[in-house]
Enzyme design. Structure first.
Site, PDB file in Angstrom:
ATOM      1  N   HIS A  10       6.454  -5.420  11.566  1.00 37.96           N
ATOM      2  CA  HIS A  10       5.765  -4.301  11.580  1.00 37.96           C
ATOM      3  C   HIS A  10       5.049  -4.023  12.990  1.00 37.96           C
ATOM      4  O   HIS A  10       4.036  -4.148  13.296  1.00 37.96           O
ATOM      5  CB  HIS A  10       4.800  -4.304  10.590  1.00 37.96           C
ATOM      6  CG  HIS A  10       4.139  -2.832  10.237  1.00 37.96           C
ATOM      7  ND1 HIS A  10       5.042  -1.821  10.249  1.00 37.96           N
ATOM      8  CD2 HIS A  10       2.982  -2.321  10.005  1.00 37.96           C
ATOM      9  CE1 HIS A  10       4.267  -0.626  10.018  1.00 37.96           C
ATOM     10  NE2 HIS A  10       3.080  -0.990   9.729  1.00 37.96           N
ATOM     11  N   HIS A  21       0.841  -1.337   0.042  1.00 37.86           N
ATOM     12  CA  HIS A  21       0.091   0.048   0.200  1.00 37.86           C
ATOM     13  C   HIS A  21       0.873   1.280   0.099  1.00 37.86           C
ATOM     14  O   HIS A  21       2.220   1.037  -0.162  1.00 37.86           O
ATOM     15  CB  HIS A  21      -0.964  -0.012   1.192  1.00 37.86           C
ATOM     16  CG  HIS A  21      -0.296   0.223   2.637  1.00 37.86           C
ATOM     17  ND1 HIS A  21       0.322  -0.916   3.054  1.00 37.86           N
ATOM     18  CD2 HIS A  21      -0.350   1.060   3.570  1.00 37.86           C
ATOM     19  CE1 HIS A  21       0.894  -0.427   4.257  1.00 37.86           C
ATOM     20  NE2 HIS A  21       0.350   0.709   4.627  1.00 37.86           N
ATOM     21  N   ASP A  42       5.679   4.869   5.423  1.00 34.91           N
ATOM     22  CA  ASP A  42       6.717   4.217   5.924  1.00 34.91           C
ATOM     23  C   ASP A  42       6.978   2.894   5.205  1.00 34.91           C
ATOM     24  O   ASP A  42       8.171   2.201   5.410  1.00 34.91           O
ATOM     25  CB  ASP A  42       6.442   3.962   7.295  1.00 34.91           C
ATOM     26  CG  ASP A  42       4.977   3.194   7.439  1.00 34.91           C
ATOM     27  OD1 ASP A  42       3.943   3.482   6.890  1.00 34.91           O
ATOM     28  OD2 ASP A  42       4.918   2.273   8.406  1.00 34.91           O
TER      29      ASP A  42
END
Length: 298
Positions: free
Chosen positions: A245, A64, A68
């Protein structure tokens, strides 16, 4: 004997600029194929540490468009174009991602046009090796296929406003690795995670003292809790489950949850094999999944 299918977590962090957890990025090595999923902060440095030439990448796949996950793209693209041993790309930079990827890359080309012209004139680098090829997709399905390697994109739910968002299922010979991408608890991850040797999933949590804060609630509502991730793992039953993440929320007064807190919360719903990812941790996928530390150049 080293497996020829390896997944390495280059970056397991979030937007916080921590030196121990770089931005989200995952390296896929399958036979002679080399792919990167996302290019967060410091991806090129992690590749250098591993001794993987930046120009060796066959493709960059995007989940996406949060910064980051994409802020490392210019470094990957332009540093990989240099003629030095750690780069030396001799083909266009190949990017695969959801609709919007072409727009992103077009604007990056415009932003760095002057640098490209300077290096062509000064360093005699080939223009065609700075070119960018883009393949966009808008639905679940195969997005990359070469030899025994197949990559399938599947949509996930990162929040109503954060669309498109995808995860990836990587199939190599008879083995499977799945990367969830950023997502809330989502049945599509369970669907595409079925039969995985390795399932790498995002996770987010905060201490009870912070749960009343609107800002914290908004972040948590875009991610998967440890208990929810545990349910995904319990349903898919991978040979190895791993977290990346790590959205471990804190404030100036309240510390982030510990890794022990994360494991304990996950164990409320899942009792199988589990690894909390760290930067440069690798998974060698063969008959079993072996977790190995970074194999750095001396």
């Amino acid at each position: 004997m080293t497996a020829d299918f390896r997944v390495t977590l280059l970056g397991t962090g979030v937007p916080i600029p921590r030196p121990d957890r770089f931005g989200p990025s995952t390296l896929i090595e399958a036979g002679n194929h080399t792919l990167l999923i996302d290019a967060g902060r410091g991806a090129t440095m992690r590749l250098f540490q591993l001794g993987v030439p930046i120009g060796k990448l066959d493709a960059l796949l995007l989940t996406h468009f949060h910064s980051d996950h994409t802020v490392g793209i210019p470094d990957l693209w332009l540093t990989g174009w240099l003629s030095s041993y750690f780069a030396n790309r001799r083909r266009p930079f190949n990017v695969i991602g959801p609709v919007g990827t072409a727009r992103l890359m077009h604007h990056l080309e415009a932003a760095y046009a002057q640098d490209i012209e300077i290096r062509i004139e000064d360093e005699k680098l080939a223009r065609e090796h700075a070119a960018i090829t883009v393949k966009e997709f808008s639905e679940d399905g195969i997005v990359y296929e070469a030899g025994d390697l197949k990559v399938i994109a599947f949509s996930v739910d990162h929040g109503e406003a954060i669309r498109p968002a995808y995860g990836y299922r990587i199939e190599y010979q008879s083995r499977v690795a799945v990367i969830s991408g950023d997502t809330r608890y989502n049945a599509n991850v369970v669907r595409y995670g079925a039969g995985a040797d390795l399932l790498v999933h995002e996770v987010a949590m905060a201490r009870l003292e912070l749960l009343d804060e609107i800002y914290i609630q908004r972040i948590l509502n875009h991610h998967t809790s440890p208990q929810e991730a545990g349910r995904v793992f319990a349903k898919t039953r991978p040979k190895m489950a791993a977290f990346t993440h790590l959205v471990m929320l804190a404030s100036r007064a309240v510390a982030a949850p510990s890794i022990g807190d994360l494991i304990s919360a996950t164990r409320e719903t899942y009792s199988g094999p589990l690894v909390v990812g760290e930067d440069l941790l690798s998974f060698e996928i063969g008959e079993t999944v072996t977790v190995v530390g970074a194999k750095l150049e001396s």
